[in-house]
Design a protein around this motif. Structure first.
Motif, short mmCIF file in Angstrom:
data_model
loop_
_atom_site.label_atom_id
_atom_site.label_comp_id
_atom_site.label_asym_id
_atom_site.label_seq_id
_atom_site.Cartn_x
_atom_site.Cartn_y
_atom_site.Cartn_z
N GLU A 270 -7.69 3.48 4.10
CA GLU A 270 -6.84 2.36 3.67
C GLU A 270 -5.55 2.37 4.46
OE1 GLU A 270 -7.91 2.01 -1.01
OE2 GLU A 270 -6.43 3.50 -0.41
N THR B 287 -5.94 -2.98 7.97
CA THR B 287 -5.54 -2.13 6.83
C THR B 287 -4.05 -1.89 6.97
OG1 THR B 287 -5.91 -0.14 8.07
CG2 THR B 287 -7.75 -0.95 6.75
N ARG C 98 0.83 -1.19 0.00
CA ARG C 98 0.00 0.00 0.00
C ARG C 98 0.87 1.24 0.00
NH1 ARG C 98 -5.12 -0.10 -1.08
NH2 ARG C 98 -5.81 -1.31 0.70
#
Lengths: 275, 272, 254
Positions: free
Chosen positions: B166, B198, B19
């Motif tokens: 997120e 997350t 991410r």
């Protein structure tokens, strides 16, 4: 700096309430007695003293014109005129002050451009500009309005500016993290966060507005408590004029008390060390 | 390894799955170079702890990730896109709580949602859920000054969770809280995060906290700081108080401790 | 926020702003009739005239005399009055509301009465200034004296200080920073009192200079004097702040 308000420290640690009351009453009586005594003994009869004030109090307050004098019996009209002038000036001055203060606090360009002007004007007794106002607006209530507006504007602008400048950085980080837009920041964060400073500035502004209005009325000979005092003292009716002074003192106290009460009521969340 | 840990390892292993990507990051304030050469990746369902001594720039690093500060060198990418200002989908929990004292708990929790343009009805639905999630039932009309530090931070956490981010960035969130409450909140946070993992970056100066929370611990130190080591925690999830008592926990903790102590001893030697 | 400005840009903007202000001033001087307004250069030349013909210095001296004496008396009465009220709780309780009332009241309202009592003397103006300036000093000193840390008193007592020494070595030094905050606030109020007194009682000082020139429509002189007052006030308040900060260093442990 400008945000320090001077308030009488709290009292009641030792004395019970009735003792406090008696002490104050006693002190008041002593002071009145001294006043009465000294004036009666040492000065001419037209000098104001408590007994004289008491004598004319009712007739002034009931708006009656008295024989022998040209007093118009316009006491309450004058009170109203002055109050209206003060509140009008405050409304305009405070609003402008908040906007300019916010702008100065948030925008470095505005800050540097204006801070010396605002600072210098704030330091100076605003009534020094009054004669200038008469050159521009004549001996009218417009001149009074402007001087009251300026008197109210300056402390508010400076205090709001300081309040916004002292905004905890964390608030701004929160705003940016959660994508607040600039008006959210100005009016949703900067303004509420600087509210305590605003209220301190308001106290100053109200006091200065009152002084400005009275001086304007006195010097410009326009209707209001200032003129009431002037015409009565000039015609040796000092006792009547003193009633106006007492009224002014009450107005001043009432304004301060209201602002303090509003602070306590609307800002219970305000703690000096905000997180 | 549990399946959850396998997931994490797999996610981290592929660059495409990370991410957050931090490449060659460096920060400088005037003459002072705070850190440099930071390379790090954080997976989609991974918690990375960052631990280091005061002044090592871990808080600054967090602000770089959120785009609150621009890096002097290098780049931060979230979902592949470089970060120049706070991106959508990233929420932060601040050390000093950052609650607005003039807003109630409800209004504070709703803040992120409001700023994102969420409708009033949706806010009225979502916010109570998050208030309950962090254990603040019944306090929605309270003001921050009426709450303890722990409760204020729960509010801050709820606000961050409410935008369903997120990426969760935790800036020493429990540093301003007393020890007992801190422990309680650590396990609360674990419970909440583990139920819906997350990307999380957890900055702390407490080694125990770093090991407890994280899947990996990044040790940051030096002058200027850099990533000295990234330590696999390898503790199973869900974690609980029992985890603190395991041998593995002690092992990892000692490992981190000795990494940090090396630097301290080095610094002392340099001073002499 | 100004943090993001490097050290040069801020003052540069300020300078530009002041220059723009002077330019605007000059421009307005050409479009507005001379009886109402004059331009920047005309004001400066009026200022120069006032300096060279001595009027400005005379007025300045007269005003500063009144101001300085008034401030000094305000300080003496305010400081020792505040200490006295702190020392005698009954006295303080009794007088508190009256002090607050006088502080909140617009003192200008009393000027005509003082005029009637004392005439157009310097004395009357000094009394007005004292009337304006005494309250912040009194109130701040009182607050300071009452907030003396009990521990400090314990320490002093343990050294067997008798009361006089307690006051001299503990309480007064502790209270001075508070008093200086009062002095700073008092300076602003004394200036207002001074100008107001000069307007209403007239005959000398900067205020009188303004009034006389207004009556004669000497706008240049009026603007010049206002400018002087602005600078004077800024300097005096700057001194007040410096004093406050100097003494406030003692309060670091708060």
């Amino acid at each position: 700096m400008t945000a320090v308000t001077v308030r009488m420290p709290r009292t009641r640690e030792l004395s019970p309430r009735w003792e406090v009351f008696m002490l104050r009453l006693g002190a008041g009586l002593v002071l009145l007695g001294l006043w009465e005594g000294l004036v009666t003994w040492l000065s001419p009869s037209y000098i104001t003293r408590p007994s004289g004030i008491a004598r004319v109090f009712w007739e002034v307050v009931s708006n009656r014109s008295t024989p022998l004098t040209q007093l118009s019996g316009s006491f309450w009209f004058d009170v109203q005129t002055t109050l209206v002038a003060v509140f009008e000036g405050l409304a305009i001055g405070v609003t402008l002050g908040v906007i300019v203060g916010l702008a100065m606090g948030r925008l470095a360009t505005v800050e540097w451009a204006l801070k010396y002007y605002v600072g210098a004007l704030f330091a100076m007794p605003v009534i020094a500009i009054l004669p200038l106002m008469t050159l521009w607006f004549g001996y009218t209530s417009t001149a009074r309005l402007w001087i009251v507006v300026i008197g109210a504007f300056l402390p508010v602008a400076l205090n709001v500016y300081e309040g916004v400048r002292k905004l905890p950085v964390t608030y701004l980080e929160v705003a940016r993290t959660y994508h607040a837009r600039w008006w959210n920041v100005w009016f949703g964060i900067a303004l509420p966060a600087s509210l305590p400073y605003l209220l301190a500035g308001l106290r100053l502004a109200a006091g200065r507005a009152l002084v400005a209005a009275v001086v304007a009325e006195y010097l410009l000979a326009i209707k209001g408590l200032g003129f009431f005092i002037r015409s009565d003292t000039q015609s040796f009716h000092q006792n009547q004029a003193m009633v106006a002074v007492i009224m002014l003192a009450l107005i001043g106290i009432a304004i301060n008390t209201t602002i303090d009460a509003a602070t306590r009521h609307f800002l219970p969340w305000f703690r000096r060390e905000g997180r | 390894m549990t399946s959850a840990a396998q997931d994490v390892a797999a996610a981290v292993a592929e660059t495409g799955g990370a991410r957050i990507q931090i490449e060659g990051l460096a920060m400088q304030f005037g003459e002072l170079r705070v850190f440099e050469g930071i390379d790090l990746e954080v997976g989609r369902r991974e918690c990375v702890s960052i631990v280091g001594p005061s002044g090592c720039g871990k808080t600054t690093l967090l602000r770089n990730i959120d785009g609150l500060l621009r890096p002097a060198e290098g780049v931060v990418r979230i979902n592949g896109a470089p970060v120049t200002s706070p991106p959508k989908g990233v929420a932060v929990v601040f050390q000093m709580f950052g609650l607005f004292p003039w807003k109630t708990v409800f209004e504070n929790v709703a803040y992120g949602l409001r700023m994102a343009g969420t409708s009033k009805e949706q806010i009225r639905e979502k916010v109570p859920y998050y208030i309950e999630l962090v254990g603040l039932n019944g306090f929605d009309k309270a003001y921050p000054y009426q709450l303890s530090g722990g409760m204020q931070q729960r509010t801050g956490l709820a606000r961050a969770l409410a935008v369903e981010p997120e990426v969760l960035l935790m800036d020493e969130p429990f540093a301003s809280i007393d020890a007992q409450t801190r422990e309680i909140l650590q396990f609360e946070l674990l419970r909440i995060w583990e139920s819906r993992p997350t990307s999380m970056v957890f900055v702390t100066h407490s080694i125990e906290e770093a090991v407890l929370m994280g899947d990996r611990v990044v040790v940051l130190h030096g002058r200027p700081s850099s990533v000295r080591e990234v330590i696999e925690v390898g503790l199973p999830r869900p974690r609980s108080r029992e985890t603190l008592a395991t041998d593995r926990f002690a092992e990892v903790r000692e490992h981190v401790w000795s990494e940090l102590m090396q630097e301290a001893r080095q610094a002392e030697r340099e001073l002499q | 926020m100004s943090v993001s400005f490097d050290r040069l840009r801020g003052p540069l903007i300020a300078l530009l702003s002041l220059a723009a202000g002077a330019a605007l001033w000059q421009y307005l001087g050409t479009t507005i009739p001379k009886t109402e307004f004059v331009g920047f250069t005309a004001t400066i030349s009026s200022l120069w005239d006032l300096i060279t013909n001595g009027e400005l210095f005379t007025a300045l001296k007269e005003s500063m005399e009144v101001f300085a004496i008034g401030l000094a008396i305000s300080f003496v009465i305010g400081f020792f009055g505040g200490l006295l009220m702190a020392r005698l709780p009954r006295l303080r309780i009794a007088l508190e509301p009256y002090v607050a009332a006088f502080y909140a009241m617009p003192g200008v309202a009393l000027i005509p009465f003082i005029l009637a009592l004392f005439g157009f003397l310097v004395k009357a103006k000094v009394i007005v200034v004292v009337l304006f300036g005494i309250w912040p000093i009194l109130i701040n000193t009182l607050e300071g004296a009452r907030s003396v840390n009990p521990e400090l008193l314990e320490v002093a007592k343990s050294y067997r200080s008798n009361e006089r020494r307690l006051w001299l070595h503990v309480i007064i030094p502790y209270t001075l920073p508070y008093a200086m905050t009062g002095v700073r606030q008092s300076i602003a109020r004394c200036l207002v009192g001074m100008i107001a007194a000069e307007f209403l009682l007239s005959s000398s000082g900067l205020g009188d200079l303004i009034i006389r020139n207004t009556e004669r429509f000497q706008t240049g002189n009026v603007l010049a004097t206002v400018l002087v007052i602005m600078i004077l006030a800024t300097i005096l308040i700057g001194i007040g702040r410096a004093l406050e900060n100097y003494f406030a260093r003692w309060r670091a442990g708060e």
